[in-house]
Design an enzyme around this catalytic site. Structure first.
Site, PDB file in Angstrom:
ATOM      1  CG  ASP A 126      -5.294  -7.787  -4.946  1.00 18.38           C
ATOM      2  OD1 ASP A 126      -5.675  -8.908  -4.575  1.00 18.38           O
ATOM      3  OD2 ASP A 126      -4.711  -6.992  -4.192  1.00 18.38           O
ATOM      4  CG  HIS A 139      -1.843  -1.100   1.363  1.00 14.42           C
ATOM      5  ND1 HIS A 139      -1.732  -2.083   2.325  1.00 14.42           N
ATOM      6  CD2 HIS A 139      -2.944  -1.405   0.630  1.00 14.42           C
ATOM      7  CE1 HIS A 139      -2.715  -2.943   2.177  1.00 14.42           C
ATOM      8  NE2 HIS A 139      -3.464  -2.566   1.170  1.00 14.42           N
TER       9      HIS A 139
HETATM   10  O1  PAF Z   1      -7.885  -4.364  -2.787  1.00 14.23           O
HETATM   11  C1  PAF Z   1      -8.590  -3.913  -1.876  1.00 14.23           C
HETATM   12  O2  PAF Z   1      -8.118  -3.582  -0.796  1.00 14.23           O
HETATM   13  C2  PAF Z   1     -10.102  -3.811  -2.102  1.00 14.23           C
HETATM   14  O3  PAF Z   1     -10.574  -4.825  -2.902  1.00 14.23           O
HETATM   15  C3  PAF Z   1     -10.545  -2.427  -2.614  1.00 14.23           C
HETATM   16  C4  PAF Z   1      -9.980  -2.144  -3.997  1.00 14.23           C
HETATM   17  C5  PAF Z   1     -10.106  -1.351  -1.654  1.00 14.23           C
HETATM   18  C6  PAF Z   1     -12.070  -2.372  -2.732  1.00 14.23           C
HETATM   19  O4  PAF Z   1     -12.684  -2.616  -1.506  1.00 14.23           O
END
Ligand code: PAF
Length: 292
Positions: free
Chosen positions: A153, A37
C-alpha cells in the site's frame, strides 16, 4: 498479551509504557492477518520495547458500494497470531460507543492534500481521508515511537509518513517490503476472494512488475517506458481489467521531472491497480539505484 475493545484502555496502556521509558511500536491493521502483517509485527518486536497492534475495519475509508460488509474478519485467529508473535497490546477497535475509536459526535477529518490525489485517490474518493483520519487518531491514542506499514500500500504508507511529519507527531513511519506468495502474488487480505482462474490471471501483475524491474536493472531510465512495459503486459492478460498503471516519483507521487528515474530523489514507484474477477488488487515496485 492484553486484549481490549476500548480505545481509552489503549491510551492508558501506552501512557504507562511511555512513563516507564519504554519505546512503543504500532502496527495498525484491519485484521484478516497474513504474512505481510506478521513481517511488520516481527520488525516492531525487534525494534521496540512494547508492541501494539490494532484490528479495526475502519468504516470511513470505504465508500458506499465498496466491500466494508464483505471485508474478511477473523478476530480470534488474528489474536492468536498476535499472541504467538509477542504483541503486548491488541486493540479490537469499535466504531462507536464509549471506548470506540471515533469519539461520539466525531467531526474532525485529516486530509493529506496532494499525496491523496493520484493513483487510488482517483478511483476511491474519500478513501485516504478516512485512512489519514483513523491513523491520526491511532497515533494520538498510542503515541508510538515507530509505526509500521507495508510497501504494497505504497500510497498509503507515503501518506502516513507525510501526515506524521506535517502534524509533528514524532512518529517514525517505517515502510517494509511487500511480502509475496511463492508464485509472486503480493499478499493481501482480499486474496482469499480470488477463485482459481482469477488468481491465475492476477499473476500477470508480479510478472509485469518483474519485467519492468529487469528493464530498470538493465539500464532503462525512462519512467514512461517502464510504465508502458507494465501496462502492455497487463493489457495482454485477457480478463484482467486495468484501472491504472502509473510511474511516479516515489517521494512526492508526482510525475518524475524529465521522465528520468535519476531525477527522483528516492526512486520511482510503478504502481498498478487491476480487477481480477470481482477482486480489486494493487501492487507496485519501487525502483532505486541504491537498492542493488
Ligand atoms: O492498511 C490498512 O489495513 C488500513 O488502511 C489501516 C492503515 C489500518 C487504516 O485503517
Amino acid at each position: 498479551m492484553k486484549e481490549s475493545h476500548d480505545a481509552r484502555e489503549a491510551a492508558r496502556w501506552a501512557e504507562r509504557a511511555r512513563a516507564a521509558g519504554l519505546s512503543i511500536g504500532l502496527v495498525p491493521t484491519m485484521g484478516a492477518l497474513h504474512q505481510g502483517h506478521f513481517s511488520l509485527i516481527e520488525r516492531a518486536r525487534r525494534e521496540c520495547d512494547r508492541v501494539a497492534a490494532t484490528i479495526f475495519v475502519n468504516p470511513t475509508q470505504f465508500s458506499p458500494g465498496e466491500d466494508l460488509d464483505r471485508y474478511p474478519r477473523s478476530p480470534q485467529e488474528d489474536a492468536e497470531s498476535c499472541r504467538e508473535r509477542q504483541v503486548d497490546f491488541l486493540l479490537h477497535g469499535q466504531s462507536g460507543g464509549d471506548g470506540g475509536v471515533y469519539e461520539r459526535d466525531f467531526q474532525t477529518w485529516v486530509n493529506v492534500a496532494e499525496i491523496s490525489e493520484p493513483l487510488c485517490g482517483r478511483s476511491r474518493p474519500g478513501h485516504f481521508r478516512g485512512v489519514a483520519t483513523v491513523v491520526a487518531i491511532l497515533f494520538g491514542l498510542f503515541k508510538p515511537h515507530r509505526a509500521y506499514f507495508g510497501q504494497k500500500d505504497f500510497q498509503q504508507a507515503r501518506l502516513v509518513q507525510k501526515l506524521a511529519a506535517d502534524l509533528r507527531s514524532g512518529v517514525e513511519v517505517r515502510i517494509l517490503p511487500t511480502v509475496r506468495d511463492a508464485d509472486g502474488l503480493a499478499m493481501s487480505s482480499r486474496n482469499r476472494f480470488l477463485d482459481g482462474p482469477s488468481r491465475e490471471l492476477a499473476l500477470a501483475i508480479p510478472r509485469a512488475l518483474e519485467e519492468a524491474e529487469a528493464a530498470f536493472r538493465g539500464g532503462e531510465e525512462r519512467a514512461s517506458v517502464l510504465e508502458q512495459k507494465v501496462r502492455s503486459r497487463l493489457e495482454a492478460a485477457r480478463g484482467l481489467e486495468v484501472e491504472y498503471v502509473s510511474a511516479l516519483d516515489a517521494s512526492s507521487l508526482r510525475e518524475p521531472a524529465d521522465d528520468r528515474v535519476s531525477s527522483t530523489p528516492d526512486g520511482l514507484v510503478v504502481a498498478v491497480a487491476v480487477r481480477a474477477g470481482k477482486v480489486r488488487l494493487i501492487d507496485n515496485i519501487w525502483l532505486r539505484r541504491s537498492s542493488g
